[in-house]
Structure formats: structure tokens, C-alpha cells
Design a protein around this motif. Sequence first.
Motif, PDB file in Angstrom:
ATOM      1  N   SER A  14       0.862  -1.172   0.000  1.00  0.00           N
ATOM      2  CA  SER A  14       0.000   0.000   0.000  1.00  0.00           C
ATOM      3  C   SER A  14       0.897   1.220   0.000  1.00  0.00           C
TER       4      SER A  14
ATOM      5  N   ASP B 282       0.934   5.877  -1.012  1.00  0.00           N
ATOM      6  CA  ASP B 282       0.136   7.106  -0.994  1.00  0.00           C
ATOM      7  C   ASP B 282      -0.924   7.108  -2.097  1.00  0.00           C
TER       8      ASP B 282
ATOM      9  N   ASP C  72      -3.808   5.161  -0.711  1.00  0.00           N
ATOM     10  CA  ASP C  72      -4.463   5.998   0.311  1.00  0.00           C
ATOM     11  C   ASP C  72      -5.310   7.100  -0.335  1.00  0.00           C
TER      12      ASP C  72
ATOM     13  N   ALA D 264      -7.380   1.411   2.301  1.00  0.00           N
ATOM     14  CA  ALA D 264      -6.230   0.833   1.593  1.00  0.00           C
ATOM     15  C   ALA D 264      -5.789  -0.420   2.336  1.00  0.00           C
TER      16      ALA D 264
END
Length: 300
Positions: A159, A161, A164, A179
Motif C-alpha cells: 500500500s 500514498d 491511500d 487501503a
Amino acid sequence: MAPVRYVVYGAGAVGGVIGAHLHLVGLPTTLVARGAHLDRVRADGLVLDTDDGRRAVAVPAAAGAADVAWTDDTVVLLTVKSHQTDAALDDLVAHAPPGAVVVVAQNGVANEAAVLRRFARTYAVCVMLPALHLEPGVVVQKCWPTPGILDVGRFPSGSDDVADRVAADLRTAGFESVARPDIMAWKHRKLLVNAVGDVSTLLPTGPEADQLAAAVLAEGEAALAAAGIPVVTAEQDDVRRGDVLRPRVDIADFRGNSLAQSITRGLPTEIDYRVGEIVLLGRLHGVATPASERVLRELK
Ligand SMILES: NC(=O)C1=CN([C@@H]2O[C@H](COP(=O)(O)OP(=O)(O)OC[C@H]3O[C@@H](n4cnc5c(N)ncnc54)[C@H](OP(=O)(O)O)[C@@H]3O)[C@@H](O)[C@H]2O)C=CC1
Ligand SMILES: CC(C)(CO)C(=O)C(=O)O
């Protein structure tokens, strides 16, 4: 990560509902559609049918990737059927920036690798979003008040950014989304859920359907175990769903899933990527899958 623009490639049931909600909360969104559906969306907006009635959403629509005003911050949400992925990717490779983020918001577990061959920044969504698209220009959201659960992660795992950001934007648009670094384990459980759902497309409710569904599920679990593929448990899946997905009572006349929708429309289905994936995994890893083979053969 800075705000992004979305291109929803395949504005049918799932893509249309996601794209409409992204647009409605002001996130820059372009749909990719075709045929009479594209004509209607361009002329009258995309009609979003919810428990609140119908409203036209004036979301921009493109005929293909060549028709999109690409920027470096564009995220593609891929929402075509699995058997339509290769053609969509050919189009995207020809016109999208090579560094584009492509988020696979489809059922099945084969699309992600196909996308990763072409786009290094590949993400996956586990799509729990019952929706319908039978009429040009119209998409139907089958649950309320939350249209769906759309957890997202990087493919094959991890995961970051981008995941997210996408999850945050989907939440802003009214979906449940987090996420998850192990998103494919969730998508493999969804694969089993869909394979069991295929049995209900084949047979009416009753003991024969129950036995066949149990056998398909057992074969799927055995094939995944033999392949060493991580999969979340049915209990984890149940907990994630909770009571978020509340079926609308006013559209009880169409209970079928997305496979049944393709059959109703007289179109090819995704069956090779649903119960057919279990047959493939069984053949690759030495697990007999007679029940899954029957469902595949009879729905093909
Ligand atoms: N519907 C549902 O309830 C759910 C579906 N899913 C999954 O989501 C994915 C999408 O399914 P769904 O939304 O039902 O499918 P739809 O057929 O409703 O939507 C796909 C859309 O993409 C369009 N399309 C395909 N290829 C192109 C192309 N090259 N250019 C432009 N448009 C294109 C299709 O057009 P055309 O109609 O002309 O082919 C169609 O409008 C599938 O993997 C499905 O399994 C997951 C959960 C629930
Ligand atoms: C079961 C369902 C509706 C869940 O979102 C689905 O995945 C489908 O229709 O293919």
C-alpha cells in the motif's frame, strides 16, 4: 499525494456508479463509454438510478483513450468486463501516459497481471458494489445508502500514498474504502463468492443448487490452498461487509448478478474469469474440479 483526476474506463454498471459519485462530489472525472450508451450520456448526462430516484449526472464522457485530456496525475479506474480488458489496455497503452496509475476495479483475479504487463503502477480494488446497466444512458445502484465497498491496494501487494489517495477519494464520494496491503487475498475470497454466485445463475434455489455451490466452494478453497495463494477467510469477508450493503427493496425484480446481466443483454460473459478461474487453478495445481467444470460448461 496531490489531488488526482479520474478516468473511469468502462462506464457500465460499476464504472457508471463510481464515476457518477466521484463527479457529484466534485472530483474531476471522465467516463470512457461507447455506442448508444455514450451517445445518451453525452446528450443527457449519465442517469444514476438510486433509492432516491433518478437524476442525470453531467459527467464528461469520452469515446476512448484518444479522446481523454491526459495529465500526469490521472488515475484510470478500469471497469470493463474481464474479457474486455485486453482491448481496453491496447487503447490505453496507445494514448495514456506510460506512467499512468491503473486501478483494476473488476471481479476476477487475472486482470491485474494483464495490466501490470503494460503499466508498472497497477492497483486492485475488491469490488463489492451491486449495480446494473441494462439501458443505454442509465446505471442502477442496487444498494443504499452506501453504494458499495471498494477497498484498494497495490498489485501484487503493498500500500502507498496512491492507494491511500484513491481510498480517500472513494470515501469522499460515499463509498466505504480503505487501503489494504493484501488486497489480492480479498479478491481471491471474492472470486469464490462469485463462483458460488454463478451456481445461482445456473440453477434455481433448492437442494441441487446448494450441493453444487458447496462443491464449487470446496474446490475453490482446495485449488487456492494447493496453489499457495493467500485468501482471507469467509468470516473476515463477512465482517468487512457487515450490514453496509443494503439491497434496495424497490428493485427486487432484478436480483441477478453481473454475469446474469450479461446474459440478459445477450452479451459474452466473464465466466472464464469466475468459476473458470477455479477450473484453471485446479488444472495447474492438481486439484479435481468437477463441480466447477459443470458450472463452466453449462453457463458457457
Ligand atoms: N455489476 C455488478 O453488480 C458488479 C460487477 N463487478 C465487476 O465489475 C466489472 C464490470 O462489470 P459491469 O459494470 O457489471 O459491466 P458492464 O458491462 O455493465 O460495464 C462495462 C462497460 O464497459 C464498456 N466497455 C467495454 N469495453 C469498452 C471499450 N473498449 N471502450 C468503451 N467502453 C467499453 C461496456 O460497453 P458495452 O456494453 O458496449 O460492452 C460497458 O458499458 C466486471 O469485472 C464485473 O464482474 C463487480 C461487482 C459487482
Ligand atoms: C455479487 C456481486 C453483486 C457483488 O458486488 C458481484 O460481484 C457481481 O454481480 O458480479
